[in-house]
Design a protein around this motif. Structure first.
Motif, mmCIF file in Angstrom:
data_model
loop_
_atom_site.group_PDB
_atom_site.id
_atom_site.type_symbol
_atom_site.label_atom_id
_atom_site.label_comp_id
_atom_site.label_asym_id
_atom_site.label_seq_id
_atom_site.Cartn_x
_atom_site.Cartn_y
_atom_site.Cartn_z
ATOM 1 N N GLY A 1 -14.082 -18.049 -9.147
ATOM 2 C CA GLY A 1 -14.757 -17.525 -10.322
ATOM 3 C C GLY A 1 -13.922 -16.531 -11.098
ATOM 4 N N ASP A 2 -14.453 -16.148 -12.262
ATOM 5 C CA ASP A 2 -13.742 -15.221 -13.135
ATOM 6 C C ASP A 2 -13.640 -13.832 -12.515
ATOM 7 O OD1 ASP A 2 -13.409 -17.152 -15.046
ATOM 8 O OD2 ASP A 2 -15.042 -16.472 -16.338
ATOM 9 N N LEU A 3 -12.564 -13.169 -12.855
ATOM 10 C CA LEU A 3 -12.338 -11.778 -12.453
ATOM 11 C C LEU A 3 -12.007 -11.005 -13.721
ATOM 12 C CD1 LEU A 3 -11.824 -9.453 -10.489
ATOM 13 C CD2 LEU A 3 -9.548 -10.414 -10.053
ATOM 14 N N ASP A 4 -12.911 -10.118 -14.121
ATOM 15 C CA ASP A 4 -12.715 -9.401 -15.377
ATOM 16 C C ASP A 4 -11.684 -8.291 -15.250
ATOM 17 O OD1 ASP A 4 -14.963 -10.590 -17.140
ATOM 18 O OD2 ASP A 4 -15.965 -10.100 -15.258
ATOM 19 N N LEU A 5 -11.760 -7.514 -14.165
ATOM 20 C CA LEU A 5 -10.900 -6.341 -13.995
ATOM 21 C C LEU A 5 -10.240 -6.346 -12.624
ATOM 22 C CD1 LEU A 5 -13.387 -3.605 -15.297
ATOM 23 C CD2 LEU A 5 -11.546 -4.687 -16.605
ATOM 24 N N LEU A 6 -8.935 -6.231 -12.599
ATOM 25 C CA LEU A 6 -8.206 -5.990 -11.354
ATOM 26 C C LEU A 6 -7.654 -4.575 -11.418
ATOM 27 C CD1 LEU A 6 -6.878 -6.714 -8.663
ATOM 28 C CD2 LEU A 6 -4.976 -7.726 -9.963
ATOM 29 N N ILE A 7 -8.109 -3.727 -10.513
ATOM 30 C CA ILE A 7 -7.659 -2.342 -10.459
ATOM 31 C C ILE A 7 -6.714 -2.184 -9.274
ATOM 32 C CG2 ILE A 7 -8.345 0.074 -10.430
ATOM 33 C CD1 ILE A 7 -9.516 -1.442 -12.790
ATOM 34 N N ASN A 8 -5.427 -2.122 -9.562
ATOM 35 C CA ASN A 8 -4.401 -1.949 -8.529
ATOM 36 C C ASN A 8 -4.296 -0.461 -8.190
ATOM 37 O OD1 ASN A 8 -3.698 -4.698 -8.370
ATOM 38 N ND2 ASN A 8 -2.299 -4.514 -10.102
ATOM 39 N N ASN A 9 -5.193 -0.012 -7.331
ATOM 40 C CA ASN A 9 -5.315 1.411 -7.032
ATOM 41 C C ASN A 9 -4.643 1.833 -5.732
ATOM 42 O OD1 ASN A 9 -6.876 4.175 -6.907
ATOM 43 N ND2 ASN A 9 -7.382 3.075 -5.014
ATOM 44 N N ALA A 10 -4.615 0.976 -4.737
ATOM 45 C CA ALA A 10 -4.147 1.367 -3.400
ATOM 46 C C ALA A 10 -2.717 1.886 -3.451
ATOM 47 C CB ALA A 10 -4.231 0.189 -2.440
ATOM 48 N N GLY A 11 -2.433 2.843 -2.577
ATOM 49 C CA GLY A 11 -1.079 3.360 -2.527
ATOM 50 C C GLY A 11 -0.841 4.238 -1.318
ATOM 51 N N VAL A 12 0.417 4.366 -0.961
ATOM 52 C CA VAL A 12 0.832 5.287 0.095
ATOM 53 C C VAL A 12 1.865 6.231 -0.522
ATOM 54 C CG1 VAL A 12 0.318 3.771 2.029
ATOM 55 C CG2 VAL A 12 2.539 3.592 0.894
ATOM 56 N N MET A 13 1.996 7.428 0.052
ATOM 57 C CA MET A 13 2.836 8.446 -0.593
ATOM 58 C C MET A 13 3.600 9.277 0.426
ATOM 59 S SD MET A 13 1.675 11.446 -3.303
ATOM 60 C CE MET A 13 0.951 12.555 -2.099
ATOM 61 N N ASN A 14 4.908 9.415 0.169
ATOM 62 C CA ASN A 14 5.771 10.331 0.926
ATOM 63 C C ASN A 14 5.694 10.109 2.437
ATOM 64 O OD1 ASN A 14 6.395 11.386 -1.571
ATOM 65 N ND2 ASN A 14 5.195 13.263 -1.307
ATOM 66 N N LEU A 15 5.746 8.845 2.844
ATOM 67 C CA LEU A 15 5.641 8.507 4.257
ATOM 68 C C LEU A 15 6.977 8.661 4.980
ATOM 69 C CD1 LEU A 15 3.613 5.171 4.091
ATOM 70 C CD2 LEU A 15 2.725 7.476 4.480
ATOM 71 N N PRO A 16 6.947 8.835 6.304
ATOM 72 C CA PRO A 16 8.179 8.688 7.087
ATOM 73 C C PRO A 16 8.715 7.263 6.902
ATOM 74 C CG PRO A 16 6.413 9.636 8.410
ATOM 75 C CD PRO A 16 5.774 9.169 7.140
ATOM 76 N N GLU A 17 9.983 7.070 7.109
ATOM 77 C CA GLU A 17 10.596 5.762 6.894
ATOM 78 C C GLU A 17 9.924 4.715 7.777
ATOM 79 O OE1 GLU A 17 15.058 3.793 6.396
ATOM 80 O OE2 GLU A 17 14.807 5.753 7.362
ATOM 81 N N SER A 18 9.464 3.637 7.164
ATOM 82 C CA SER A 18 8.786 2.549 7.882
ATOM 83 C C SER A 18 8.835 1.306 7.020
ATOM 84 C CB SER A 18 7.335 2.937 8.210
ATOM 85 O OG SER A 18 6.629 3.268 7.031
ATOM 86 N N ALA A 19 8.373 0.185 7.572
ATOM 87 C CA ALA A 19 8.484 -1.088 6.868
ATOM 88 C C ALA A 19 7.161 -1.844 6.883
ATOM 89 C CB ALA A 19 9.576 -1.957 7.490
ATOM 90 N N THR A 20 6.967 -2.674 5.866
ATOM 91 C CA THR A 20 5.813 -3.567 5.831
ATOM 92 C C THR A 20 6.021 -4.698 6.829
ATOM 93 O OG1 THR A 20 6.711 -5.097 4.189
ATOM 94 C CG2 THR A 20 5.636 -3.104 3.351
ATOM 95 N N LYS A 21 5.009 -5.540 6.987
ATOM 96 C CA LYS A 21 5.117 -6.665 7.916
ATOM 97 C C LYS A 21 6.195 -7.653 7.487
ATOM 98 C CE LYS A 21 0.439 -6.380 9.758
ATOM 99 N NZ LYS A 21 -0.848 -7.075 10.008
ATOM 100 N N ASP A 22 6.559 -7.614 6.212
ATOM 101 C CA ASP A 22 7.589 -8.530 5.711
ATOM 102 C C ASP A 22 8.952 -7.865 5.601
ATOM 103 O OD1 ASP A 22 5.802 -10.943 4.917
ATOM 104 O OD2 ASP A 22 4.796 -9.205 4.053
ATOM 105 N N GLY A 23 9.060 -6.623 6.114
ATOM 106 C CA GLY A 23 10.361 -5.964 6.184
ATOM 107 C C GLY A 23 10.757 -5.148 4.974
#
Length: 311
Positions: free
Chosen positions: A92-114
């Motif tokens: 179905g239609d999606l009127d608004l996508l709000i890209n809000n999520a975020g992380v800040m000033n973390l110790p060095e680390s990696a996502t699951k995809d590196g």
């Protein structure tokens, strides 16, 4: 500067959103939850896209006065497989996508995809999600950015070392990811315009708002600094969400950037604000887009590519 005699824009001035659907990433606390509350009170159906559905359900139960409906769906922006599942299940239609999520000033680390965690989550995760959902989006994509893109540590994208291997700094990594958010918005709008799409790509920043982000800073010194600034200067999450709501619902040009109108853009009513020269560089935006496609394996939707070329 806003007119001091004019009414200050706030969430009570949102239009009626009955019948409209919004997805808010990182919606179980802070700015995300405040955004959810305001949209739902205005009548929208809001999907809370969260890493932990149990926390998302608990957050949804705290929302009061909603005239729209709430739904919780799992989404981990640090995992491309999770992003693909979320998008594959959308209908179905999606009127608004709000890209809000975020992380800040973390110790060095990696996502699951590196990928470096801040760049991978804040930029690449939202890049992939947006492009996968774009065939369904009818109105806006709003990406939450930060005034941190203007700091000396954020002067450019480290194209030759995006993971900052051997030169990692939590502040530099965060600044790079926020600069990437603004360049992403710029290039997304260019492509949408070329495709003659009515969808608009917008950006916003919350000023300095008291949220859980500051509690996850990499060092005790950064955490202590964050707590001190929160206590002395920060606005609450409801106020911090206003620039995002402004960008999502007001009639603004594509690629607009909304933030607080106060001195230094730390707090205040939402208005259009400026970005750094680096964040306005179309060549860097195109280069970042191409690199992001290579890294994620996600491209601009083919049905829009008929007119949205790189020419």
């Amino acid at each position: 500067m806003s007119n001091p005699q004019a009414p200050r824009w706030n969430a009570t001035r949102l239009p009626d959103l009955t019948g409209r659907t919004a997805v808010v990433t990182g919606a179980n606390s802070g700015l995300g939850l405040a955004t959810v509350e305001a949209l739902a009170r205005a009548g929208a159906r809001v999907v809370l896209a969260v890493r932990d559905p149990r926390r998302g359900e608990a957050a949804a139960r705290t929302v009061t006065g909603a005239h729209g409906t709430l739904e919780v769906r799992p989404l981990d922006l640090a995992d491309l497989a999770s992003i693909r599942r979320f998008a594959a299940e959308w209908q179905g239609d999606l009127d608004l996508l709000i890209n809000n999520a975020g992380v800040m000033n973390l110790p060095e680390s990696a996502t699951k995809d590196g990928f470096e965690m801040q760049f991978g989550t804040n930029h690449l995760g939202h890049f992939a999600l947006t492009n996968l959902l774009l065939p369904y989006i009818t109105d806006r994509v709003v990406t939450v950015c930060s005034a941190a893109h203007k700091t000396p540590a954020s002067t450019h994208i480290h194209f030759d070392n995006l993971n900052l291997t051997g030169e990692y700094s939590p502040i530099a990594a965060y600044g790079q990811s926020k600069l990437a958010n603004l360049l992403f918005t710029l290039e997304l709008q260019r492509r949408l315009t070329q495709a003659q799409s009515p969808v608009r790509a917008q950006a916003s920043h919350p000023g300095w708002s008291s949220t859980n982000l500051q509690n996850n800073n990499a060092t005790w010194a950064l955490r202590a600094f964050g707590k001190t600034i929160n206590r002395l200067f920060a606005q609450d999450a409801d106020a911090g969400a206003l620039p995002t709501l402004f960008a999502a619902t007001q009639d603004l040009p594509g690629a607009s950037y909304a933030g607080p109108d106060g001195r230094g853009e730390w707090r205040g009513s939402p208005t259009l604000v400026g970005r750094s020269a680096r964040a306005s560089d179309p060549e860097a935006a195109r280069r970042l887009w191409n690199v992001s496609e290579e890294l994620t394996g996600v491209t601009f939707p083919k049905r829009l590519l008929v007119t949205a070329t790189d020419a």
